[in-house]
Design a protein around this motif. Sequence first.
Motif, PDB file in Angstrom:
ATOM      1  N   GLN A 162       0.766  -0.917  -0.621  1.00 39.92           N
ATOM      2  CA  GLN A 162      -0.173   0.286   0.008  1.00 39.92           C
ATOM      3  C   GLN A 162       1.212   0.826  -0.064  1.00 39.92           C
ATOM      4  OE1 GLN A 162      -3.368  -0.092  -0.970  1.00 39.92           O
ATOM      5  NE2 GLN A 162      -2.595  -2.297  -0.182  1.00 39.92           N
ATOM      6  N   ARG A 182       1.586   1.380  -7.511  1.00 40.45           N
ATOM      7  CA  ARG A 182       0.238   2.313  -6.638  1.00 40.45           C
ATOM      8  C   ARG A 182       0.536   3.323  -8.340  1.00 40.45           C
ATOM      9  NH1 ARG A 182       2.485   5.179  -3.160  1.00 40.45           N
ATOM     10  NH2 ARG A 182       0.339   4.671  -1.714  1.00 40.45           N
ATOM     11  N   GLU A 224      -8.362   7.242  -7.044  1.00 42.67           N
ATOM     12  CA  GLU A 224      -8.965   6.300  -6.256  1.00 42.67           C
ATOM     13  C   GLU A 224      -8.260   6.126  -4.797  1.00 42.67           C
ATOM     14  OE1 GLU A 224     -10.682   2.782  -8.273  1.00 42.67           O
ATOM     15  OE2 GLU A 224     -11.408   3.970 -10.170  1.00 42.67           O
ATOM     16  N   ARG A 225      -7.364   5.803  -5.088  1.00 42.99           N
ATOM     17  CA  ARG A 225      -6.576   5.570  -4.071  1.00 42.99           C
ATOM     18  C   ARG A 225      -6.348   6.702  -2.725  1.00 42.99           C
ATOM     19  NH1 ARG A 225      -2.376   3.450  -5.892  1.00 42.99           N
ATOM     20  NH2 ARG A 225      -3.167   1.693  -6.123  1.00 42.99           N
ATOM     21  N   TYR A 226      -6.091   8.353  -3.888  1.00 37.99           N
ATOM     22  CA  TYR A 226      -6.055   9.161  -3.263  1.00 37.99           C
ATOM     23  C   TYR A 226      -6.941   9.460  -2.643  1.00 37.99           C
ATOM     24  CZ  TYR A 226      -5.100  13.970  -2.661  1.00 37.99           C
ATOM     25  OH  TYR A 226      -4.940  15.587  -2.028  1.00 37.99           O
ATOM     26  N   THR A 285      -9.230   7.763  -1.416  1.00 41.38           N
ATOM     27  CA  THR A 285      -9.542   6.371  -0.349  1.00 41.38           C
ATOM     28  C   THR A 285      -8.935   6.853   0.991  1.00 41.38           C
ATOM     29  OG1 THR A 285     -10.607   5.133  -1.631  1.00 41.38           O
ATOM     30  CG2 THR A 285     -10.100   4.176   1.009  1.00 41.38           C
ATOM     31  N   GLU A 286      -7.654   7.290   0.897  1.00 36.31           N
ATOM     32  CA  GLU A 286      -7.471   7.710   1.855  1.00 36.31           C
ATOM     33  C   GLU A 286      -7.488   9.017   2.539  1.00 36.31           C
ATOM     34  OE1 GLU A 286      -2.809   8.175  -0.311  1.00 36.31           O
ATOM     35  OE2 GLU A 286      -2.555   5.520  -0.288  1.00 36.31           O
TER      36      GLU A 286
END
Length: 203
Positions: free
Chosen positions: A35, A41, A48-50, A52-53
């Motif tokens: 992660q 990444r 999307e990860r940004y 979600t974080e």
Amino acid sequence: MSKDINQEFEIIAKGELVILRPIVVTDRDHYMRWQTQGEWRSLDAPWERYATEEKKDEARNQRTNTQGDSAPQEQASIQDDSVPKKRAVITTLENKPLGWMNRYRSKNSPIVWYVGIDICEDDYLNRGYGTEALKLWVDHLFANSEYHKLCLDTWSFNPRMMRVAEKVGFIPEGFQRQMQFWDGEWLDLLHYGMLREEWENLR
């Protein structure tokens, strides 16, 4: 699935380079490390990860403010009794975890699955591990279901994924222009598909 006689885990599929197997408890440390590092990444929808974080940070702050440090932490389930499997860990033949595969339903069609893949260990990129893993996953899904079609989407900044998809036998089915703005550029969303009869012909 079969069981490896030398190691205590079930095997979904095995090739010359990789094994696909279910997720086990000892994979958790690898998932946590992935992660925060790896080229994957920056290529697997990083926006999307940004987002979600950011949501996790907000939720963490809210729990701290309302419940204190003793608030229970969410635990991820590793149980997957579905046939075919919904997800798998990609490992070397020596059981070193490299990444994961998954499948998920199409919102528009009940007889179509989308597939995803991430090789999270940079030392194993561009060496054929991802191509073999995707082929094994496609074989597993078609051989253990009656589904008519598999689909795979990727973004225009990921030519490696495009090459892997086409090597395995996915057919380019078009693209949607400028669907995402990221890191100073507009990205196209590319669509690939494989029909059951095409998979049977490849076999």
